[in-house]
Scaffold this motif. Structure first.
Motif, PDB file in Angstrom:
ATOM      1  N   ALA A  32       0.514  -1.438   0.021  1.00  0.00           N
ATOM      2  CA  ALA A  32      -0.223   0.165   0.392  1.00  0.00           C
ATOM      3  C   ALA A  32       0.876   1.311   0.194  1.00  0.00           C
ATOM      4  CB  ALA A  32      -0.709   0.099   1.464  1.00  0.00           C
ATOM      5  N   ARG A  33       0.574   1.681  -1.273  1.00  0.00           N
ATOM      6  CA  ARG A  33       1.573   3.424  -1.302  1.00  0.00           C
ATOM      7  C   ARG A  33       2.702   2.538  -1.301  1.00  0.00           C
ATOM      8  NH1 ARG A  33      -2.238   7.481   1.230  1.00  0.00           N
ATOM      9  NH2 ARG A  33      -4.011   6.908  -0.360  1.00  0.00           N
ATOM     10  N   ASP A  34       3.828   3.682  -0.276  1.00  0.00           N
ATOM     11  CA  ASP A  34       5.787   2.804   0.072  1.00  0.00           C
ATOM     12  C   ASP A  34       5.612   1.879   1.409  1.00  0.00           C
ATOM     13  OD1 ASP A  34       4.208   4.880   2.204  1.00  0.00           O
ATOM     14  OD2 ASP A  34       6.363   5.567   2.605  1.00  0.00           O
ATOM     15  N   LEU A  35       4.239   1.142   1.913  1.00  0.00           N
ATOM     16  CA  LEU A  35       4.034   0.251   2.854  1.00  0.00           C
ATOM     17  C   LEU A  35       4.412  -1.162   2.071  1.00  0.00           C
ATOM     18  CD1 LEU A  35       4.187  -0.363   5.667  1.00  0.00           C
ATOM     19  CD2 LEU A  35       1.458  -1.149   5.024  1.00  0.00           C
ATOM     20  N   GLU A  36       5.714  -1.603   2.454  1.00  0.00           N
ATOM     21  CA  GLU A  36       5.398  -3.134   1.886  1.00  0.00           C
ATOM     22  C   GLU A  36       5.638  -4.465   3.099  1.00  0.00           C
ATOM     23  OE1 GLU A  36       9.377  -4.987  -0.549  1.00  0.00           O
ATOM     24  OE2 GLU A  36       7.780  -4.060  -1.835  1.00  0.00           O
ATOM     25  N   MET A  37       4.598  -5.642   2.602  1.00  0.00           N
ATOM     26  CA  MET A  37       4.745  -7.062   3.945  1.00  0.00           C
ATOM     27  C   MET A  37       5.144  -7.801   2.463  1.00  0.00           C
ATOM     28  SD  MET A  37       1.369  -8.166   5.914  1.00  0.00           S
ATOM     29  CE  MET A  37       2.061  -7.232   7.795  1.00  0.00           C
ATOM     30  N   ASN A  38       6.118  -8.620   3.371  1.00  0.00           N
ATOM     31  CA  ASN A  38       7.002  -9.923   3.131  1.00  0.00           C
ATOM     32  C   ASN A  38       6.014 -10.787   3.411  1.00  0.00           C
ATOM     33  OD1 ASN A  38       7.864 -12.131   1.479  1.00  0.00           O
ATOM     34  ND2 ASN A  38       8.808 -10.948   0.951  1.00  0.00           N
ATOM     35  N   LEU A  39       4.803 -11.865   3.275  1.00  0.00           N
ATOM     36  CA  LEU A  39       3.939 -12.570   4.128  1.00  0.00           C
ATOM     37  C   LEU A  39       5.439 -13.951   4.445  1.00  0.00           C
ATOM     38  CD1 LEU A  39       0.532 -12.811   2.510  1.00  0.00           C
ATOM     39  CD2 LEU A  39       1.630 -11.523   4.300  1.00  0.00           C
ATOM     40  N   LEU A  40       6.280 -14.262   3.064  1.00  0.00           N
ATOM     41  CA  LEU A  40       6.988 -15.166   3.685  1.00  0.00           C
ATOM     42  C   LEU A  40       8.118 -15.213   4.451  1.00  0.00           C
ATOM     43  CD1 LEU A  40       7.544 -17.151   0.021  1.00  0.00           C
ATOM     44  CD2 LEU A  40       7.054 -18.471   1.703  1.00  0.00           C
ATOM     45  N   THR A  41       8.999 -13.640   3.969  1.00  0.00           N
ATOM     46  CA  THR A  41      10.265 -13.269   5.413  1.00  0.00           C
ATOM     47  C   THR A  41       9.140 -13.238   6.525  1.00  0.00           C
ATOM     48  OG1 THR A  41      10.399 -11.378   4.396  1.00  0.00           O
ATOM     49  CG2 THR A  41      11.838 -12.978   2.927  1.00  0.00           C
ATOM     50  N   ARG A  42       8.095 -12.565   6.200  1.00  0.00           N
ATOM     51  CA  ARG A  42       7.365 -11.541   7.539  1.00  0.00           C
ATOM     52  C   ARG A  42       8.022 -10.266   7.913  1.00  0.00           C
ATOM     53  NH1 ARG A  42       3.600 -14.590   9.532  1.00  0.00           N
ATOM     54  NH2 ARG A  42       3.230 -13.200  11.436  1.00  0.00           N
ATOM     55  N   ARG A  43       8.336  -9.494   7.058  1.00  0.00           N
ATOM     56  CA  ARG A  43       9.369  -8.588   6.869  1.00  0.00           C
ATOM     57  C   ARG A  43       8.509  -7.159   6.765  1.00  0.00           C
ATOM     58  NH1 ARG A  43      13.631  -5.175   3.917  1.00  0.00           N
ATOM     59  NH2 ARG A  43      14.433  -3.809   5.401  1.00  0.00           N
ATOM     60  N   VAL A  44       8.549  -6.178   6.905  1.00  0.00           N
ATOM     61  CA  VAL A  44       8.224  -4.739   6.934  1.00  0.00           C
ATOM     62  C   VAL A  44       8.377  -4.124   6.904  1.00  0.00           C
ATOM     63  CG1 VAL A  44       6.021  -3.558   7.504  1.00  0.00           C
ATOM     64  CG2 VAL A  44       5.912  -5.776   8.432  1.00  0.00           C
ATOM     65  N   THR A  45       8.027  -3.166   5.628  1.00  0.00           N
ATOM     66  CA  THR A  45       9.443  -2.189   5.182  1.00  0.00           C
ATOM     67  C   THR A  45       8.043  -0.692   4.869  1.00  0.00           C
ATOM     68  OG1 THR A  45       9.966  -2.342   3.278  1.00  0.00           O
ATOM     69  CG2 THR A  45      10.987  -3.072   4.786  1.00  0.00           C
ATOM     70  N   ARG A  46       8.262   0.372   5.272  1.00  0.00           N
ATOM     71  CA  ARG A  46       8.162   1.166   4.615  1.00  0.00           C
ATOM     72  C   ARG A  46       8.753   2.558   4.307  1.00  0.00           C
ATOM     73  NH1 ARG A  46       2.965   5.493   6.524  1.00  0.00           N
ATOM     74  NH2 ARG A  46       2.810   6.714   4.838  1.00  0.00           N
ATOM     75  N   ALA A  47       9.034   2.717   3.153  1.00  0.00           N
ATOM     76  CA  ALA A  47       9.929   3.800   2.167  1.00  0.00           C
ATOM     77  C   ALA A  47      12.056   3.423   2.980  1.00  0.00           C
ATOM     78  CB  ALA A  47       9.870   4.783   2.948  1.00  0.00           C
ATOM     79  N   GLY A  48      11.194   1.967   2.386  1.00  0.00           N
ATOM     80  CA  GLY A  48      12.518   0.874   2.504  1.00  0.00           C
ATOM     81  C   GLY A  48      13.533   0.986   4.099  1.00  0.00           C
ATOM     82  N   GLN A  49      11.951   1.581   4.690  1.00  0.00           N
ATOM     83  CA  GLN A  49      13.226   1.466   6.284  1.00  0.00           C
ATOM     84  C   GLN A  49      12.345   0.321   6.916  1.00  0.00           C
ATOM     85  OE1 GLN A  49      12.763   4.263   9.091  1.00  0.00           O
ATOM     86  NE2 GLN A  49      12.040   3.861  10.637  1.00  0.00           N
ATOM     87  N   ALA A  50      12.678  -0.735   7.495  1.00  0.00           N
ATOM     88  CA  ALA A  50      12.882  -2.197   8.272  1.00  0.00           C
ATOM     89  C   ALA A  50      11.130  -1.083   9.958  1.00  0.00           C
ATOM     90  CB  ALA A  50      13.230  -2.948   9.016  1.00  0.00           C
TER      91      ALA A  50
END
Length: 219
Positions: A126-144
């Motif tokens: 969603a916009r600059d937010l990213e959630m990887n369901l496999l690695t369970r890593r969440v980032t926004r604007a590239g920041q963890a």
């Protein structure tokens, strides 16, 4: 095929290749998970006892990421509880060693005949937010962003239904498994904590409150 016993693995691979299948053999659990997650496979045959990451964890991770590929667990663990545990983790079939290759082949063929379910994404955005369901890593604007398990589940629920309002009742059922109103502010508390991590450090807020309705992440 993810199997750390090279003799067993090669025996199975040779048998499938003689039948005309294309087979990849991985002997390490973590590497096998990465290969499986890359997609493109009709069936996975996964040993239960593996180095670095066991077969049960592989199945749970793939199912947690909503990967629909059929999985057969192949293992020496033959107890009823072991089979129940494997199937409950998300495996589609369970075959105990020692086995006859003909039965393994027939079970794999049966799994391959199943109509494939609609494939779900492994990355939600969603916009600059990213959630990887496999690695369970969440980032926004590239920041963890470090989320607790319940916060992760709450954000996943909102991202999967972005653009649609999620009521308090919907969130209680999806995230907490509560099918009645316990008259608690657990949803509000967790949304507030989630905002503190996902929204407050950034210029633009993503989690909206829809007055009298619930919460929403814009599409």
């Amino acid at each position: 095929m993810i199997e750390d016993d090279r003799l067993t693995g090669q025996y199975i691979v040779d048998g499938f290749r003689e039948e005309g299948h294309v087979v990849d053999l991985l002997t390490d659990g973590s590497q096998g998970l990465m290969q499986a997650a890359a997609g493109g496979y009709d069936v996975l045959v996964v040993d239960r006892m593996l180095p670095s990451l066991d077969g049960l964890a592989i199945v749970q991770t793939l199912r947690g990421a909503r990967l629909p590929v059929p999985i057969l667990l192949l293992t020496a663990l033959d107890g009823v509880e072991d089979r129940i545990e494997g199937l409950n983790a998300g495996a589609d079939d369970y075959l105990v060693k020692p086995f006859v290759f003909g039965e393994l082949s027939a079970r794999v063929a049966a799994l391959a005949r199943r109509p494939p379910p609609a494939e779900e994404p492994t990355v939600l955005r969603a916009r600059d937010l990213e959630m990887n369901l496999l690695t369970r890593r969440v980032t926004r604007a590239g920041q963890a962003i470090d989320l607790l398990p319940r916060e992760f589940a709450l954000l996943e629920c909102l991202l999967r239904r972005k653009g649609r309002v999620q009521t308090r009742t919907m969130l209680l059922e999806t995230v907490w498994g509560i099918h009645f109103d316990p008259q608690t502010n657990v949803v509000e508390t967790h949304v507030s904590r989630l905002r503190g991590k996902v929204d407050k450090p950034f210029d633009q807020e993503l989690i909206e409150t829809v007055r009298g309705a619930g919460y929403r992440i814009p599409a």
